[in-house]
Motif scaffolding. Structure first.
Motif, mmCIF file in Angstrom:
data_model
loop_
_atom_site.group_PDB
_atom_site.id
_atom_site.type_symbol
_atom_site.label_atom_id
_atom_site.label_comp_id
_atom_site.label_asym_id
_atom_site.label_seq_id
_atom_site.Cartn_x
_atom_site.Cartn_y
_atom_site.Cartn_z
ATOM 1 N N TYR A 163 -17.339 11.162 16.781
ATOM 2 C CA TYR A 163 -17.540 10.517 15.485
ATOM 3 C C TYR A 163 -16.198 10.172 14.833
ATOM 4 C CZ TYR A 163 -22.606 11.353 15.102
ATOM 5 O OH TYR A 163 -23.965 11.333 15.270
ATOM 6 N N LEU A 209 -24.940 6.341 15.197
ATOM 7 C CA LEU A 209 -23.932 7.090 15.945
ATOM 8 C C LEU A 209 -24.556 8.135 16.869
ATOM 9 C CD1 LEU A 209 -21.016 7.523 13.394
ATOM 10 C CD2 LEU A 209 -20.986 6.262 15.531
ATOM 11 N N ILE A 234 -27.077 4.381 3.302
ATOM 12 C CA ILE A 234 -26.078 4.026 4.314
ATOM 13 C C ILE A 234 -25.744 5.166 5.265
ATOM 14 C CG2 ILE A 234 -24.989 2.136 3.043
ATOM 15 C CD1 ILE A 234 -22.901 4.032 2.053
ATOM 16 N N PHE A 235 -25.658 6.380 4.759
ATOM 17 C CA PHE A 235 -25.246 7.474 5.638
ATOM 18 C C PHE A 235 -26.368 7.873 6.597
ATOM 19 C CE2 PHE A 235 -22.024 8.118 2.247
ATOM 20 C CZ PHE A 235 -20.919 7.914 3.046
ATOM 21 N N LEU A 276 -14.894 3.039 9.474
ATOM 22 C CA LEU A 276 -15.930 3.259 8.466
ATOM 23 C C LEU A 276 -15.334 3.430 7.074
ATOM 24 C CD1 LEU A 276 -18.359 5.618 10.415
ATOM 25 C CD2 LEU A 276 -18.822 3.283 9.659
ATOM 26 N N LEU A 280 -26.113 5.230 9.323
ATOM 27 C CA LEU A 280 -24.931 5.496 10.154
ATOM 28 C C LEU A 280 -25.188 6.649 11.120
ATOM 29 C CD1 LEU A 280 -21.781 5.249 7.837
ATOM 30 C CD2 LEU A 280 -22.223 3.948 9.924
ATOM 31 N N ASP A 281 -25.811 7.697 10.601
ATOM 32 C CA ASP A 281 -26.062 8.883 11.417
ATOM 33 C C ASP A 281 -26.978 8.546 12.593
ATOM 34 O OD1 ASP A 281 -25.805 11.785 11.824
ATOM 35 O OD2 ASP A 281 -27.953 11.813 11.399
ATOM 36 N N PHE A 310 -24.069 -1.812 12.345
ATOM 37 C CA PHE A 310 -24.521 -1.187 11.108
ATOM 38 C C PHE A 310 -24.963 -2.240 10.092
ATOM 39 C CE2 PHE A 310 -23.642 0.154 6.755
ATOM 40 C CZ PHE A 310 -24.512 1.220 6.657
ATOM 41 N N LEU A 345 -19.367 -1.248 16.012
ATOM 42 C CA LEU A 345 -20.193 -0.390 15.154
ATOM 43 C C LEU A 345 -20.467 -1.049 13.801
ATOM 44 C CD1 LEU A 345 -21.505 2.337 14.316
ATOM 45 C CD2 LEU A 345 -19.239 3.047 13.556
#
Length: 486
Positions: A7, A60, A52-53, A14, A56-57, A79, A75
């Protein structure tokens, strides 16, 4: 490779994309991205924008499990595309139709018609059945195509680059990413896109006023005002230490208030059946949650999340609670007046910043803390006779400094472009413009990219400094440290 190390390969990209420095924290096999804000409340606010998180999680996790054997090579591109797919279909999927549509739209960003940049407005609906009804609510008549059209076929006619500028015509797209017709402005003497942006702006301010009102009510339940009033009547002063403790305590409570507000307002929040998009000055803006303050930007081949919502909350958290607590025990200003004052003034300030961005101009705003008095201004600014200029006296109304919301906006736009800083106090009274900041780089580890950056770092030691650069970046500084970049 360990998950947290994997990550970490994406951390810099990011951070640049979000405009916020990120760090990683591992909980067993779960890795979490954490914004490096001093404020827990601002972290929570960022996390709520477009989820958003969470997205993203998920992305990834797939990268890691499949050893990066994926369709996308970037990425940030994936995203951004999946965020758009989530907004349209509420699923983290990207169809070929969406990819084709977005590729055409991104290409149009750099196209011209009759030597002018493309100027395009789009309403992307999630359900075509309600298009005529929803357009009517916006003062638009629906002029359907004979048959649905692919986006590339619409723009084979180059005149589309000029006509669909949002003044009177807007392109209507459905969730299959095909064009279904035009929205035709039915309101005389009004430009549609100005009306649309004003509506989004008013809705945003209404949201903030509702939230801050609830927050204030919630805070009052935690502050023992009666005990403090007894102390004041007995002759005790409301000293700065006590105010600071109350402010810190109140800011901590903002997190629970945010949760409370979301649960309280979930059913009342208006459901938007469309997404508003515009292309202007070679930039695509895709408004998230139909908020004028949060949008996904594509410019010069690069995606970036731009959140003026975060900027507003940074300013509110820095100055509102201090002002609220101070006035609560020192005068008889109504709570609702304090709330409306900060929301409307912050809105004007952010509009000024956006205007500088649109014009590609640089500027610097310094908002001073309440404890900074006028007599201390000589510590902050270079001395001289500049205040003797008749133009510098235009900041006064009836001989007094007044709040920026009470000034003519065209005047504010003009002075924000003058070399030097526009200075406000914690109540957003306009104090001065064009003042040169005394440079004080002691203790600063930040990279200095020019005179305006050095002035911002130095000025931020007395409050909050907001720097706008000609390359369309906004940087916020506090206590000599960069805390946000948009």
């Amino acid at each position: 490779m360990k998950k947290i190390d994997y990550y970490g390969e994406f951390l810099e990209k990011l951070s640049d994309y979000l405009g916020v420095k990120l760090k990683l924290k591992a909980h067993g096999n779960h890795v979490e991205f954490i914004p490096e804000f001093n404020s827990e409340f601002t972290k929570k606010t960022l996390e709520h924008i477009g989820e958003i998180f969470e997205i993203l999680d998920i992305i990834l996790e797939e990268y890691y499990e499949e050893n990066n054997n994926i369709y996308f090579t970037d990425l940030i591109e994936e995203f951004s595309q999946k965020l758009i797919g989530h907004m349209v279909k509420e699923k983290l999927v990207v169809t070929n139709e969406q990819m084709n549509f977005m590729n055409v739209i991104k290409r149009i960003c750099n196209e011209t018609y009759e030597s002018e940049n493309s100027n395009l407005n789009i309403l992307l609906f999630k359900n075509r059945e309600i298009i005529p009804e929803e357009l009517k609510k916006m003062g638009l008549n629906f002029l359907p195509f004979d048959t649905p059209k692919k986006i590339e076929d619409i723009f084979k006619e180059k005149l589309s680059l000029k006509m669909l500028n949002g003044d009177n015509l807007v392109l209507i797209i459905d969730s299959d990413f095909k064009g279904y017709g035009l929205g035709v402005n039915d309101v005389k003497n009004e430009v549609f896109k100005e009306r649309m942006l004003l509506q989004l702006r008013n809705q945003n301010n209404g949201y903030l006023i509702s939230f801050i009102s609830l927050l204030s009510k919630n805070i009052l339940s935690y502050i023992d005002k009666d005990s403090i009033n007894i102390e004041l009547k007995a002759g005790f002063k409301m000293n700065e230490d006590k105010i600071e403790k109350l402010v810190k305590y109140s800011n901590k409570e903002m997190i629970s208030s945010k949760v409370l507000f979301n649960s309280y307002n979930r059913e009342k929040r208006e459901h938007f059946p469309y997404i508003y998009m515009e292309i202007k000055n070679k930039e695509l803006k895709l408004y998230l949650q139909n908020s004028i303050d949060n949008y996904l930007s594509f410019r010069s081949g690069k995606w970036k999340l731009k959140s003026f919502h975060i900027l507003k909350f940074l300013i509110i958290e820095k100055f509102y609670m201090d002002s609220f607590v101070f006035h609560l025990f020192n005068d008889k200003i109504e709570k609702k007046d304090i709330i409306k004052n900060i929301i409307m003034n912050v809105d004007v300030l952010v509009c000024l910043i956006k205007n500088l961005l649109e014009e590609g101009k640089g500027g610097l705003f310094i908002i001073l803390e309440r404890t900074i008095k006028k007599r201390e201004m000589e510590k902050i600014f270079v001395g001289g006779n500049e205040d003797n200029s008749i133009y510098k006296r235009t900041v006064l109304k009836d001989g007094k400094n007044t709040r920026i919301k009470n000034h003519n906006f065209e005047y504010l736009k003009l002075i924000s472009k003058v070399d030097g800083a526009v200075t406000l106090d914690n109540e957003f009274n306009l104090l001065s413009f064009g003042r040169l900041v005394k440079l004080d780089m002691n203790g600063s580890k930040e990279k200095v990219e020019g005179a305006r950056t050095a002035a911002a770092i130095s000025g931020s030691k007395y409050g909050l400094a907001i720097k706008v650069s000609e390359d369309k970046k906004i940087t916020v500084w506090e206590e000599g440290i960069k805390i946000l970049e948009i």
